[in-house]
Each structure stands twice: as C-alpha cells, then as structure tokens.
Design an enzyme around this catalytic site. Sequence first.
Site, PDB file in Angstrom:
ATOM      1  N   TRP A  40       0.844  -1.201   0.000  1.00 13.38           N
ATOM      2  CA  TRP A  40       0.000   0.000   0.000  1.00 13.38           C
ATOM      3  C   TRP A  40       0.885   1.259   0.000  1.00 13.38           C
ATOM      4  O   TRP A  40       1.885   1.286   0.739  1.00 13.38           O
ATOM      5  CB  TRP A  40      -0.898  -0.019   1.235  1.00 13.38           C
ATOM      6  N   TYR A  68      -4.075   0.449  -5.554  1.00 13.42           N
ATOM      7  CA  TYR A  68      -2.725   0.889  -5.169  1.00 13.42           C
ATOM      8  C   TYR A  68      -1.927   1.413  -6.379  1.00 13.42           C
ATOM      9  O   TYR A  68      -0.870   2.024  -6.197  1.00 13.42           O
ATOM     10  CB  TYR A  68      -1.925  -0.244  -4.505  1.00 13.42           C
ATOM     11  N   HIS A 125     -12.301  -4.877  -2.201  1.00  8.45           N
ATOM     12  CA  HIS A 125     -11.488  -4.046  -1.304  1.00  8.45           C
ATOM     13  C   HIS A 125     -12.311  -3.351  -0.217  1.00  8.45           C
ATOM     14  O   HIS A 125     -11.859  -3.170   0.897  1.00  8.45           O
ATOM     15  CB  HIS A 125     -10.720  -3.023  -2.137  1.00  8.45           C
ATOM     16  N   GLN A 178     -10.046  -9.434   5.035  1.00 11.65           N
ATOM     17  CA  GLN A 178      -8.801  -8.727   5.378  1.00 11.65           C
ATOM     18  C   GLN A 178      -9.159  -7.480   6.179  1.00 11.65           C
ATOM     19  O   GLN A 178      -9.875  -6.601   5.694  1.00 11.65           O
ATOM     20  CB  GLN A 178      -8.035  -8.363   4.097  1.00 11.65           C
TER      21      GLN A 178
END
Length: 311
Positions: A40, A68, A125, A178
Amino acid sequence: MYFLFLASLVSADIPSDYPAVPIRGVKGQVRMPLIGIGTWQYTDDIAAASVSQAFSIGYRHVDTSLDYKNQVGIGKALQDTKLARSDYFITTKVMGNLNFSATTEALYTCLDELQTDYIDLMLLHWPASTADLRKQQWMALEAFASAGRSRAIGISHYCRTHVQEVLTYSTLPIAITQEQYHVGMGQDTQTRLHDKQFMEAHGIRYESYSTLCGPCPFPDNTTLLTGQLVSDIGKKYNKTGAQVSLRWVVQQNIPVIPKSSSMEHLRENFELFDFSLSTEDMKALNLTTSPAETGTPEAPDDAQDCSFESY
Ligand SMILES: NC(=O)c1ccc[n+]([C@@H]2O[C@H](COP(=O)([O-])OP(=O)(O)OC[C@H]3O[C@@H](n4cnc5c(N)ncnc54)[C@H](OP(=O)(O)O)[C@@H]3O)[C@@H](O)[C@H]2O)c1
Ligand SMILES: *[C@@H]1O[C@H](CO)[C@@H](O)[C@H](O)[C@H]1NC(C)=O
Ligand SMILES: *[C@@H]1O[C@H](CO)[C@@H](O)[C@H](O)[C@H]1NC(C)=O
Ligand SMILES: *[C@@H]1O[C@H](CO)[C@@H](O)[C@H](O)[C@H]1NC(C)=O
Ligand SMILES: *[C@@H]1O[C@H](CO)[C@@H](O)[C@H](O)[C@H]1NC(C)=O
C-alpha cells in the site's frame, strides 16, 4: 485423468515448507501463506524493488490492489524472479461501488497488469454503498473465480450485516476477510471483534493488515515496534518488538502482510517461525488495549461496524 493431473499442477500450492494455513478455495482447500509483503502507498518502482528484495529472502506472497496503482511494477518484478507461477501467491483487490460489468473489467485488468492467468486470492477491497451493488460485485467475483481466474475469493472492510447478506446469495465460499488487526485489539470489546468471531464461525479466515500499526497516528505507529511491552517480551526470545507483534498474530493462525522498504526489516519480519510465544506472553499481549484500532487519514472512521464510509 491426464488432463485432471495437469489442471492440478497449474493450480498447485506454494512450496510445502512455506508457513501456511488452509482457506476455503473455489475448488477445495488452498494453502494461504502466513507471511507476505504489503505494498500500500508504494509506487510501481518501490513495490517492484520490495518484491525483488523480499523474494530474494524467501517470501512467496505479495498483497496489492488495483487501487494501489502498482500492479504493473509488481507484475514485472514477479516475471523477473523467474519462479514458476505456482511457487508464489498473489493477493489483489478491486474497488467497491462498481457494477457487475465494471467489476468484471477491473478483475481482468488485475490479470493484465500483474501479467498472470490467475490470482490466488481476489478480494473486494471495500463494500459498495448499496445492497444491489454489493450483490453485483460478489456475483462478478464468483464468475471470475468460476472461469478459473482466482483460486480463492474474499472481502475486506465488510461488517457482519454485509456478510450475512452475501451468505444469502453466494454459491462459493468467502475464504478471507482482510481487516485491521494488531496487538492492542485482542480484547473482544469492540463491534469489529464481535464480527471477527462471527466471520470465523462462518469459516471465513481473518487476515491482518496494518499488523504493525504502520499508518496509525504518532505515537501508536511506534508502540508495536519499540513500545515497552513488545520490547520486554522480545528480549526473552532475542527478538525485536516488531517480531513479537507479528508473532502474536501468526500464532493465532492469522496471516500477516507487513510492508517494509528496508531489507533489514523485511528479513526480521520473515523470521517469525523459529520461536513461539509462551501462554503467559500471549495473554499479556491479548490483554493490552494499546494501540487501539485506528483509521487512516483518508478514512478516519475506519471501524468495521457497518458505519464504514464507502469511498
Ligand atoms: N484491505 C485494506 O484496506 C488494507 C488497508 C491497509 C493495509 N493493507 C495491506 O496491508 C499491508 C500492511 O499494512 P500497512 O502498510 O498499513 O502497515 P504495517 O505493515 O503495519 O506497517 C508498515 C510500516 O512499518 C514499518 N516497519 C515494517 N517492518 C518493520 C520492522 N521490522 N521494524 C521497524 N519498522 C518496520 C515500515 O517502515 P520501513 O519501510 O522503514 O520498514 C512501514 O512504515 C499494506 O501494505 C497493504 O498491502 C490493506
Ligand atoms: C456500469 O458502470 C459503468 C462505469 O460506471 C457504466 O459505464 C455502465 O453503463 C454501467 N452498466 C450498467 C448496466 O449500469
Ligand atoms: C510515526 O508518525 C510520525 C507522524 O506522522 C512520523 O513522523 C514518524 O516518522 C512515524 N514513525 C514511524 C516509526 O513510522
Ligand atoms: C540474536 O538474534 C540475532 C539476529 O537474528 C542473531 O544474530 C544473534 O546471533 C542472536 N543471539 C543469540 C544469543 O541467539
Ligand atoms: C489470546 O487471544 C486469542 C484470540 O482471541 C485466543 O485464541 C488465545 O487463546 C488467547 N491466548 C491466551 C493465552 O489468552
């Protein structure tokens, strides 16, 4: 029979001695590396350098995202390693708030940028802001996986109600969520941690990001590196505070992806599997409430309690 054998070779797991835990893949169990590198905020060049350095040490997992904007650099660095594709694991992510066709386009863009035929773990995400879009995104992800383009699929920043929703229409397992998770968050007092138990009860493995509280505001960004608790415990094992902080997470079978631009730190972060924290030390690390979960400058209220602002 012959073709089945070839197919299983193509989707072979990372080397058998690499520290890993099982996750529920699209076609059965997949071995998820317990250690990888984060990227990141890295440009193409920095991310590429980090991949080559880390892979020279022995890392075989890189975490990135279309968001990213460094997948092209990572793809080049992975080609340069000359490793077989099945020897390493790629996690990437596509943004929230895309419809079915835009999600599909984003997913295939990841393959192009990373110069690969498949992703090992593809994540959404962050949750889209409407239930309709969240469903479109999940169904696009399933179609991508069913076409052989991802070995496992999952989510990030989804809260409990988002997951409950996905479970009503999903036909493939949610392998991973995540989330921010680090020393300081071991007390089950926050909504997010109740979500952790809920996710785990549904077979969704937690993966930790910001394990070192890297992006946390000062002084929280130093507590897990040089803070008293992790440093004192580290001395007993001849390990650094960072290694203790990372070990606390992997000892719970939760994969970590610490980011570092330094060869020395990358080496340190890879050396987590030649020691084991005692029950007493695990307990002390479980009990501390510092540093608390924090957001980022872009998303200061980054709590996983359904109030997360989709952006
Ligand atoms: N799903 C999501 O929305 C999401 C959100 C955040 C992060 N992530 C992923 O998780 C990865 C890791 O999280 P993060 O980047 O937020 O932060 P992090 O890994 O917790 O911390 C990174 C920082 O820690 C320092 N560091 C690393 N190892 C060290 C060591 N051994 N000793 C001392 N300092 C050390 C690094 O500095 P040096 O370069 O100087 O070593 C860097 O500034 C990200 O890169 C990204 O891939 C995902
Ligand atoms: C999906 O989103 C894209 C990009 O915003 C847009 O061009 C397209 O018209 C949308 N498709 C549908 C069916 O809404
Ligand atoms: C912690 O954050 C402060 C303020 O942003 C920064 O100056 C410092 O370099 C950071 N420390 C580490 C170890 O990342
Ligand atoms: C302590 O760890 C360092 C770094 O890994 C190593 O070089 C050193 O030999 C270790 N010392 C002992 C006493 O094990
Ligand atoms: C520490 O917390 C983890 C996660 O809740 C738990 O699995 C583990 O049993 C705890 N360990 C100790 C020694 O309390």
